[in-house]
Design an enzyme around this catalytic site. Structure first.
Site, short mmCIF file in Angstrom:
data_model
loop_
_atom_site.label_atom_id
_atom_site.label_comp_id
_atom_site.label_asym_id
_atom_site.label_seq_id
_atom_site.Cartn_x
_atom_site.Cartn_y
_atom_site.Cartn_z
N ASP A 141 50.15 34.85 28.23
CA ASP A 141 49.42 36.25 28.47
C ASP A 141 48.92 36.80 27.40
OD1 ASP A 141 48.69 39.03 29.62
OD2 ASP A 141 50.02 38.41 31.22
N ASP A 186 44.34 33.55 25.56
CA ASP A 186 43.56 34.30 26.59
C ASP A 186 42.72 33.25 27.28
OD1 ASP A 186 41.00 35.48 27.46
OD2 ASP A 186 40.88 36.41 25.70
N TYR A 226 35.14 42.84 42.04
CA TYR A 226 36.29 42.24 42.05
C TYR A 226 36.41 41.45 43.31
CZ TYR A 226 41.44 41.75 42.65
OH TYR A 226 42.79 41.28 42.89
N LYS A 232 37.06 37.42 43.61
CA LYS A 232 37.85 36.68 44.32
C LYS A 232 37.56 35.51 45.61
CE LYS A 232 41.41 38.34 41.91
NZ LYS A 232 42.38 37.52 41.20
N THR A 276 52.46 46.37 41.87
CA THR A 276 52.57 45.58 40.62
C THR A 276 51.97 46.68 39.69
OG1 THR A 276 50.55 44.96 40.56
CG2 THR A 276 52.43 43.29 41.47
#
Ligand SMILES: NC(=O)c1ccc[n+]([C@@H]2O[C@H](COP(=O)([O-])OP(=O)(O)OC[C@H]3O[C@@H](n4cnc5c(N)ncnc54)[C@H](O)[C@@H]3O)[C@@H](O)[C@H]2O)c1
Length: 260
Positions: free
Chosen positions: A36, A62, A154, A158, A189
Site C-alpha cells: 500500500d 504505488d 469511477y 471499474k 470500509t
C-alpha cells in the site's frame, strides 16, 4: 488451511477490504505481502499479523509505478521464495461530480489508479504467477455494469477492470493461471465512510446524512456488505475450489446487480 505455505500479494493491503483479505488469507495459512502507499498503515497491518503468529511482509508500493510494483514482487519472492496469488484491491473513489463538471485531472487520476494500476500490478506479478501456476483476483465493482449518477469516472474505470480481467484471463489461460474479478456492492470500509462524509446527499437515494445505513434501501438483502464477505469471495476465487473458473466476475452485492 486453504493456502498453506502459499504467498499472496495484496495491493491496497492496508485498506478496508485489503486488510480484511490479508487477515483471512493469513488465517488460512498464507504468507501475505501487504502493499500500500503509506508506511504507517502497512506496518500496522503487518505488525498485528506477526503478533498473531502469521508470516507477513509489508511493502510500500504505488501500483501506478512500474518500478515500485516490480520491487514489491521481487521483495515477496526474496522473502518467501515464490508468489502464488495476487489480489488487486488498490483503488480510489470519485467525489460525486457530473461528467460535465469533473476535472480532467481527476478523471485521469481515477483511470490511472483503478485501471492502469491494476494492469501494472498484474504485469509485475505475472511471470512469478506463471511459474507457480497461481491465480489473480481483481477488484472491480457492481458499478462495472450499472451506471451510477455522478460517478462516470469511477464506473468507467471499474468496467475497464472487468474487461481487463477477461483479456488477461485469456492471455494467461495457456499457462493455467486463472484471473477473475470480484464485484463488491457497497461495503462498510473507510472508502464508503469517506463517500458519505464528502457527498452523502449527492450519492444516496435516501438522504440520511452521515450514516452507512443510508445505502440500505437500494440493496435487496437489506444491508451493506461486510469486508469479511468480500474477503471470503476473494479467497474462494483464489483457491483450488475455483480451479475451473477463469475470466468471470463474482458479484458480492446483496442482489443489487439483479436489479440492472
Ligand atoms: N467499499 C466499497 O463499497 C466498494 C465497492 C465496490 C468496489 N470497491 C473497490 O474495492 C477496492 C478496495 O476498496 P476499499 O473499500 O477497501 O477502500 P479503501 O479506501 O479502504 O482501500 C483502498 C486502498 O487502496 C490504497 N491505494 C490507493 N491508491 C493506491 C496506489 N496507487 N497504490 C497502492 N495502493 C493504493 C489506499 O491507500 C487504500 O489503503 C477498491 O478498488 C474499491 O474501488 C469498494
Amino acid at each position: 488451511m486453504r493456502f498453506n505455505g502459499e504467498t499472496i500479494l495484496i495491493t491496497g493491503g492496508s485498506g478496508g477490504m485489503g486488510e480484511t483479505m490479508a487477515r483471512r488469507f493469513a488465517g488460512n495459512g498464507a504468507r501475505v505481502v501487504v502493499c500500500d502507499l503509506g508506511v504507517e498503515a502497512v506496518d500496522r497491518v503487518v505488525d498485528s499479523l506477526a503478533a498473531e503468529g502469521h508470516e507477513a511482509l509489508g511493502v510500500v508500493a504505488d501500483t501506478t509505478d512500474e518500478d515500485s510494483m516490480a520491487a514489491a514482487v521481487t521483495a515477496a519472492i526474496e522473502r518467501f521464495g515464490s508468489l502464488n496469488g495476487l489480489v488487486t484491491a488498490a483503488g480510489i473513489r470519485q467525489t460525486a461530480s457530473g461528467f460535465l463538471d469533473i476535472k480532467l485531472e481527476l478523471w485521469r487520476k481515477i483511470q490511472e489508479v483503478n485501471v492502469t494500476g491494476t494492469f501494472i500490478a498484474i504485469r509485475a506479478a505475472a511471470p512469478a504467477l506463471i511459474e507457480s501456476t497461481g491465480a489473480i483476483v481483481t477488484v472491480s465493482s457492481v458499478t462495472a455494469t450499472a451506471a451510477r449518477m455522478n460517478q462516470s469516472a469511477y464506473c468507467t474505470s471499474k468496467a475497464a477492470v472487468m474487461h481487463l480481467t477477461k483479456q488477461i484471463a485469456l492471455e494467461l489461460s495457456p499457462h493455467r493461471v486463472r484471473v477473475n474479478a470480484l464485484c463488491p456492492g457497497v461495503t462498510a470500509t473507510p472508502m464508503i465512510d469517506e463517500a458519505i462524509r464528502t457527498d452523502g446527499p449527492n450519492l444516496l437515494k435516501e438522504k440520511v446524512e452521515g450514516s452507512l445505513e443510508a445505502f440500505r434501501p437500494g440493496i435487496p438483502l437489506g444491508r451493506l456488505a461486510l469486508p469479511e464477505e468480500q474477503a471470503a469471495a476473494a479467497e474462494f476465487l483464489l483457491s483450488a475450489d475455483a480451479s475451473f473458473i477463469t475470466g468471470t466476475a463474482l458479484y458480492v452485492d446483496g442482489g443489487v446487480s439483479m436489479l440492472g
